[in-house]
Design an enzyme around this catalytic site. Structure first.
Site, PDB file in Angstrom:
ATOM      1  N   LYS A 104       0.682  -1.335   0.525  1.00  0.00           N
ATOM      2  CA  LYS A 104      -0.234   0.002  -0.436  1.00  0.00           C
ATOM      3  C   LYS A 104       1.229   1.073  -0.307  1.00  0.00           C
ATOM      4  O   LYS A 104       0.227   2.112  -0.934  1.00  0.00           O
ATOM      5  CB  LYS A 104      -0.900  -0.395   1.110  1.00  0.00           C
ATOM      6  N   ASP A 117     -10.014   2.121   3.044  1.00  0.00           N
ATOM      7  CA  ASP A 117     -10.428   1.362   3.520  1.00  0.00           C
ATOM      8  C   ASP A 117     -10.597   2.753   5.459  1.00  0.00           C
ATOM      9  O   ASP A 117     -11.298   1.566   6.038  1.00  0.00           O
ATOM     10  CB  ASP A 117      -8.458   0.708   4.536  1.00  0.00           C
TER      11      ASP A 117
HETATM   12  P1  NDP Z   1       1.770  -4.546   9.735  1.00  0.00           P
HETATM   13  O1  NDP Z   1       2.348  -5.782   9.069  1.00  0.00           O
HETATM   14  O2  NDP Z   1       1.275  -2.974   8.746  1.00  0.00           O
HETATM   15  O3  NDP Z   1       1.364  -4.054  11.111  1.00  0.00           O
HETATM   16  C1  NDP Z   1       1.537  -4.978  12.069  1.00  0.00           C
HETATM   17  C2  NDP Z   1       0.973  -4.773  13.279  1.00  0.00           C
HETATM   18  O4  NDP Z   1       0.813  -5.544  14.555  1.00  0.00           O
HETATM   19  C3  NDP Z   1       2.191  -4.035  13.736  1.00  0.00           C
HETATM   20  O5  NDP Z   1       2.035  -2.962  14.960  1.00  0.00           O
HETATM   21  C4  NDP Z   1       3.014  -5.496  14.904  1.00  0.00           C
HETATM   22  O6  NDP Z   1       3.600  -4.779  16.044  1.00  0.00           O
HETATM   23  C5  NDP Z   1       1.607  -6.213  14.990  1.00  0.00           C
HETATM   24  N1  NDP Z   1       1.577  -7.768  15.274  1.00  0.00           N
HETATM   25  C6  NDP Z   1       2.464  -8.651  15.004  1.00  0.00           C
HETATM   26  N2  NDP Z   1       1.829  -9.736  15.476  1.00  0.00           N
HETATM   27  C7  NDP Z   1       1.594  -8.951  16.564  1.00  0.00           C
HETATM   28  C8  NDP Z   1       1.580 -10.121  17.798  1.00  0.00           C
HETATM   29  N3  NDP Z   1       1.576 -11.190  17.680  1.00  0.00           N
HETATM   30  N4  NDP Z   1       1.523  -9.757  18.817  1.00  0.00           N
HETATM   31  C9  NDP Z   1       0.747  -8.258  19.399  1.00  0.00           C
HETATM   32  N5  NDP Z   1       0.971  -7.185  17.843  1.00  0.00           N
HETATM   33  C10 NDP Z   1       1.372  -7.957  17.173  1.00  0.00           C
HETATM   34  O7  NDP Z   1      -0.002  -4.921   9.400  1.00  0.00           O
HETATM   35  P2  NDP Z   1      -1.760  -4.244   8.468  1.00  0.00           P
HETATM   36  O8  NDP Z   1      -1.684  -2.857   8.945  1.00  0.00           O
HETATM   37  O9  NDP Z   1      -0.976  -4.079   7.236  1.00  0.00           O
HETATM   38  O10 NDP Z   1      -2.479  -5.386   8.659  1.00  0.00           O
HETATM   39  C11 NDP Z   1      -3.268  -5.618   9.227  1.00  0.00           C
HETATM   40  C12 NDP Z   1      -4.226  -6.683   9.328  1.00  0.00           C
HETATM   41  O11 NDP Z   1      -5.518  -6.003   9.299  1.00  0.00           O
HETATM   42  C13 NDP Z   1      -4.142  -7.979   8.549  1.00  0.00           C
HETATM   43  O12 NDP Z   1      -4.523  -9.118   9.363  1.00  0.00           O
HETATM   44  C14 NDP Z   1      -5.093  -7.634   7.389  1.00  0.00           C
HETATM   45  O13 NDP Z   1      -5.070  -8.528   6.801  1.00  0.00           O
HETATM   46  C15 NDP Z   1      -5.916  -7.107   8.243  1.00  0.00           C
HETATM   47  N6  NDP Z   1      -6.739  -5.976   7.332  1.00  0.00           N
HETATM   48  C16 NDP Z   1      -7.945  -6.010   7.553  1.00  0.00           C
HETATM   49  C17 NDP Z   1      -8.690  -5.685   6.232  1.00  0.00           C
HETATM   50  C18 NDP Z   1     -10.035  -5.483   5.907  1.00  0.00           C
HETATM   51  O14 NDP Z   1     -11.200  -4.748   5.348  1.00  0.00           O
HETATM   52  N7  NDP Z   1     -10.936  -6.468   6.954  1.00  0.00           N
HETATM   53  C19 NDP Z   1      -8.814  -4.250   5.387  1.00  0.00           C
HETATM   54  C20 NDP Z   1      -6.547  -4.034   5.670  1.00  0.00           C
HETATM   55  C21 NDP Z   1      -6.301  -4.828   6.239  1.00  0.00           C
HETATM   56  P3  NDP Z   1       5.029  -4.437  16.290  1.00  0.00           P
HETATM   57  O15 NDP Z   1       5.599  -2.933  15.681  1.00  0.00           O
HETATM   58  O16 NDP Z   1       5.600  -4.303  17.419  1.00  0.00           O
HETATM   59  O17 NDP Z   1       6.008  -5.428  15.701  1.00  0.00           O
END
Ligand code: NDP
Length: 263
Positions: free
Chosen positions: A63, A99
């Protein structure tokens, strides 16, 4: 025949082709929508033009790359600096972010919400924090680690890493982390989650199509809740409306797209 696609890595799980093709079929639009697996995001623009696409959606992790490759970015995407919808307009690539507005439509059913706690600080958290603030809901961001909080601090949001957070009441708890997507983890430690849910009015997980450990805890708490399906639907409806340059009413697009969720 107009051709559309979704770019992502991975992309095989995406429901977007089903959703958009369902609209094209029921509204008799000569168009089709496919998936494009793309590992190198810097190739997005070239592949878009090489395939002769009229529009596209962009998912994880491209994105931000899509944002950088547009000729023009419109609306809230400019502030989020991430694009999930591309539209070809007079040979130019125009970028949008549906989104954010899709999420705001999805939370209407929770009634009056004034404060929200966003778990996670990735691309989705960025989109939702801006959308919530524009919708006069105050978001606070809570992330596992400090690194990604810089963006939110610069935008003037209240934000915390786990280590320096103390629970207080928030109306809506939103999981935007990928915890539970392909593991059995909760987005925050369980005692903290229980305390937050005990003081909230509702909870939502942006992950769709599966019951995450987070959503299971929410269900047990008895709070009103949603997974990410409504957000997925609404972002898709808005994207389709942009693909068709506003030619078809939003309500017609939504009712056709909803049918694909029963498949
Ligand atoms: P990113 O990879 O940009 O961010 C992931 C975040 O999750 C980070 O802040 C990371 O923390 C945190 N994280 C990952 N694993 C863990 C864990 N085990 N425990 C705690 N924190 C964790 O992802 P996106 O924001 O792009 O996407 C996130 C989710 O949103 C995805 O599952 C995606 O499929 C969903 N989504 C759904 C949409 C819909 O239409 N329903 C639209 C867009 C996205 P840290 O910084 O510490 O690594």
């Amino acid at each position: 025949m107009k051709v559309f696609s979704i770019f992502g890595d991975p992309v095989s799980h995406s429901r977007s082709p089903l959703m958009h093709n369902s609209v094209f079929k029921s509204l008799n639009i000569k168009a089709c929508y496919s998936r494009t697996h793309l590992s190198d995001g810097s190739q997005l623009r070239d592949v878009f033009f090489a395939k002769g696409l009229k529009g596209a959606n962009v998912t994880v992790p491209h994105k931000e790359a899509a944002y950088a490759q547009c000729d023009e970015v419109r609306g809230i995407a400019k502030e989020i600096k991430a694009v999930n919808t591309l539209v070809l307009e007079k040979g130019r690539l125009i970028g949008y972010n549906t989104d954010a507005d899709g999420f705001m439509s999805a939370i209407q059913s929770f009634g009056e919400i004034k404060t929200a706690l966003i778990l996670g600080a990735g691309g989705t958290a960025r989109a939702l924090s801006i959308a919530l603030r524009n919708g006069e809901i105050t978001p606070t961001i809570l992330n596992r680690s400090q690194g990604r909080l810089e963006y939110f601090t610069a935008k003037g949001f209240e934000c915390y890493a786990w280590d320096d957070f103390t629970a207080k009441p928030y109306d809506l708890i939103i999981n935007t982390t990928s915890a539970g997507l392909s593991d059995s983890e909760l987005p925050i430690p369980r005692p903290l989650l229980m305390e937050l849910l005990g003081q909230a009015k509702g909870a939502i997980d942006v992950i769709y199509g599966q019951e995450t450990p987070y959503l299971r805890e929410v269900k047990v708490s008895g709070l009103p809740y949603k997974d990410g399906s409504d957000m997925l639907l609404e972002q898709g409806v808005l994207a389709n409306h942009l693909f068709m340059h506003g030619e078809y009413p939003i309500e017609h697009i939504r009712s056709s797209m909803i049918e694909s969720f029963a498949l």
